[in-house]
Each structure stands twice: as structure tokens, then as C-alpha cells.
Design an enzyme around this catalytic site. Structure first.
Site, short mmCIF file in Angstrom:
data_model
loop_
_atom_site.label_atom_id
_atom_site.label_comp_id
_atom_site.label_asym_id
_atom_site.label_seq_id
_atom_site.Cartn_x
_atom_site.Cartn_y
_atom_site.Cartn_z
N CYS A 64 0.98 -1.03 -0.25
CA CYS A 64 0.30 -0.08 0.24
C CYS A 64 0.98 0.89 0.03
O CYS A 64 2.28 1.32 0.17
CB CYS A 64 -0.92 -0.23 0.97
SG CYS A 64 -0.43 0.54 2.86
N CYS A 69 3.22 1.17 2.93
CA CYS A 69 4.52 0.84 2.91
C CYS A 69 4.90 1.24 2.12
O CYS A 69 6.68 0.61 2.40
CB CYS A 69 3.81 -1.03 2.37
SG CYS A 69 2.74 -1.79 3.78
N HIS A 126 -3.68 0.90 5.99
CA HIS A 126 -2.67 0.58 6.78
C HIS A 126 -3.11 1.65 7.87
O HIS A 126 -3.27 2.48 7.82
CB HIS A 126 -1.74 1.08 5.87
CG HIS A 126 -0.78 1.10 6.59
ND1 HIS A 126 0.12 0.57 5.92
CD2 HIS A 126 0.58 1.08 7.73
CE1 HIS A 126 1.91 0.16 7.19
NE2 HIS A 126 1.12 0.79 8.04
N ASN A 178 -9.18 7.08 11.53
CA ASN A 178 -10.09 6.27 11.36
C ASN A 178 -10.36 4.96 10.26
O ASN A 178 -9.39 4.41 10.37
CB ASN A 178 -10.40 7.13 9.46
CG ASN A 178 -10.52 8.73 9.93
OD1 ASN A 178 -11.06 8.57 11.13
ND2 ASN A 178 -9.54 9.38 9.00
N HIS A 189 -4.00 10.24 13.59
CA HIS A 189 -3.36 11.63 12.37
C HIS A 189 -3.23 11.80 14.30
O HIS A 189 -3.90 12.08 15.12
CB HIS A 189 -4.63 12.08 12.28
CG HIS A 189 -5.22 11.52 10.95
ND1 HIS A 189 -5.09 12.45 10.10
CD2 HIS A 189 -5.72 10.40 10.07
CE1 HIS A 189 -5.72 11.14 8.79
NE2 HIS A 189 -5.96 10.44 8.71
N HIS A 201 2.55 -4.04 7.67
CA HIS A 201 0.81 -4.19 7.46
C HIS A 201 -0.12 -4.37 7.90
O HIS A 201 -0.41 -5.73 8.18
CB HIS A 201 0.78 -4.12 6.22
CG HIS A 201 -0.36 -3.51 5.34
ND1 HIS A 201 -0.48 -2.41 4.67
CD2 HIS A 201 -1.68 -3.91 5.32
CE1 HIS A 201 -1.93 -2.06 4.17
NE2 HIS A 201 -2.31 -3.48 4.51
N HIS A 225 -3.19 3.85 10.84
CA HIS A 225 -2.30 5.39 10.84
C HIS A 225 -2.92 6.21 12.06
O HIS A 225 -5.06 6.05 11.64
CB HIS A 225 -2.33 6.06 9.55
CG HIS A 225 -3.82 6.47 9.05
ND1 HIS A 225 -3.98 5.08 8.30
CD2 HIS A 225 -4.33 7.07 8.56
CE1 HIS A 225 -5.17 5.55 7.78
NE2 HIS A 225 -5.16 7.44 7.83
P1 5GP Z 1 -7.35 8.61 6.58
O1 5GP Z 1 -8.70 9.38 5.17
O2 5GP Z 1 -7.02 6.85 5.63
O3 5GP Z 1 -7.68 8.27 7.58
O4 5GP Z 1 -6.19 9.33 5.92
C1 5GP Z 1 -5.41 9.41 4.65
C2 5GP Z 1 -4.25 10.34 5.40
O5 5GP Z 1 -3.12 10.27 4.33
C3 5GP Z 1 -4.70 12.09 4.63
O6 5GP Z 1 -4.78 12.40 5.62
C4 5GP Z 1 -4.02 12.01 3.70
O7 5GP Z 1 -4.01 13.84 3.33
C5 5GP Z 1 -2.39 10.99 3.89
N1 5GP Z 1 -1.95 10.90 2.30
C6 5GP Z 1 -1.88 10.68 1.29
N2 5GP Z 1 -1.00 10.11 0.59
C7 5GP Z 1 -0.22 10.66 1.05
C8 5GP Z 1 1.09 10.62 0.61
O8 5GP Z 1 1.84 10.09 -0.46
N3 5GP Z 1 2.30 11.01 2.16
C9 5GP Z 1 1.76 11.67 2.60
N4 5GP Z 1 2.98 12.13 4.04
N5 5GP Z 1 0.92 11.95 3.17
C10 5GP Z 1 -0.47 10.70 2.31
ZN ZN Z 2 0.94 -0.51 4.06
#
Ligand code: 5GP
Ligand code: ZN
Length: 110
Positions: free
Chosen positions: A2, A5, A93, A82, A97, A44, A95
Site C-alpha cells: 500500500c 508501505c 494501513h 479512521n 493522525h 502492514h 495510522h
Molecule cells: P485517512 O483518510 O485514511 O484517515 O487518512 C489518510 C491520510 O494520508 C490523509 O490525511 C492524506 O493526506 C495522507 N496521505 C495520503 N497520501 C499520502 C502521501 O503520499 N504522503 C503523505 N505524507 N501523506 C499522505
Molecule cells: Zn501498508
């Protein structure tokens, strides 16, 4: 496996703010607060739902260490993870925030 990863593998560049053998913290590419860092396990794991409790305990310590490094530990910050579709998870994956650097609002979510 992903996009996160790929970040761990160094195939996609990122601005790292903390790292150890098991976890990585890096700046979100699309900040929603003055400080917006993503904290991930290097393994992952799709979401919080699949995270083993023992590994979560280690991740908690890494998150707190990251908050200390970012200088927000005492003043406060917010953690968000989330989960799946209704939670609005885009990257599958796990995470967290970590957002802060200002007095954060608490908006209605629906
Ligand atoms: P989700 O909506 O899955 O909780 O959050 C995904 C987060 O990943 C978003 O806040 C988005 O800005 C961040 N994000 C997506 N692609 C990339 C990337 O290539 N690099 C970085 N640094 N952040 C990313
Ligand atoms: Zn991953």
C-alpha cells in the site's frame, strides 16, 4: 502492499519526524492543523480493528514520544484513527493522525 508501505520502504519520499524499528511518524501531505503527523506501524496492519493489544501498547509509547518530540505533549493535541468506510479511512494501513499546534475545534461530524 500500500502507499504507506511504500513510504516505509522509501519508495515514496516523506518528512519523517520519529522512527524506531517498529513504527514511523511522518508529516501528512495535506495538513489540517499546524502540526499534522501520521503515525504508523511498519507492519502492514489494515486498521485499528486488526491491531494486537500488545503492539498497540508499544505504539502508545511511540505516539507519546512523538508528541514530546513535536513539543505538543503538555499543551495538548488530538489523536484520530479512521476505521473502515463509515470511519472515512482512505488508506487501509493503520495510522493515527496526530494533530495540534493550535486550540483545536470540536466540530459536529454528521
Ligand atoms: P485517512 O483518510 O485514511 O484517515 O487518512 C489518510 C491520510 O494520508 C490523509 O490525511 C492524506 O493526506 C495522507 N496521505 C495520503 N497520501 C499520502 C502521501 O503520499 N504522503 C503523505 N505524507 N501523506 C499522505
Ligand atoms: Zn501498508
Amino acid at each position: 502492499m500500500c502507499i504507506f508501505c511504500d513510504i516505509i520502504a522509501g519508495k515514496i519520499p516523506s518528512t519523517k519526524v520519529n522512527e524506531n524499528d517498529d513504527f514511523l511518524a511522518f508529516e501528512d501531505i495535506n495538513k489540517i492543523a499546524p502540526i499534522h503527523v501520521l503515525i504508523i506501524p511498519k507492519e502492514h496492519i489494515p486498521s485499528f480493528n486488526e491491531m494486537p493489544a500488545q503492539k498497540m501498547a508499544q505504539m502508545s509509547e511511540f505516539i507519546k514520544e512523538t508528541a514530546q518530540k513535536l513539543g505538543v505533549f503538555e499543551d495538548g493535541y488530538r489523536l484520530i484513527t479512521n476505521i473502515n468506510d463509515n470511519g472515512g479511512q482512505e488508506v487501509k494501513h493503520l495510522h493515527f493522525h496526530l494533530v495540534g499546534g493550535a486550540k483545536l475545534k470540536w466540530p459536529k461530524l454528521v
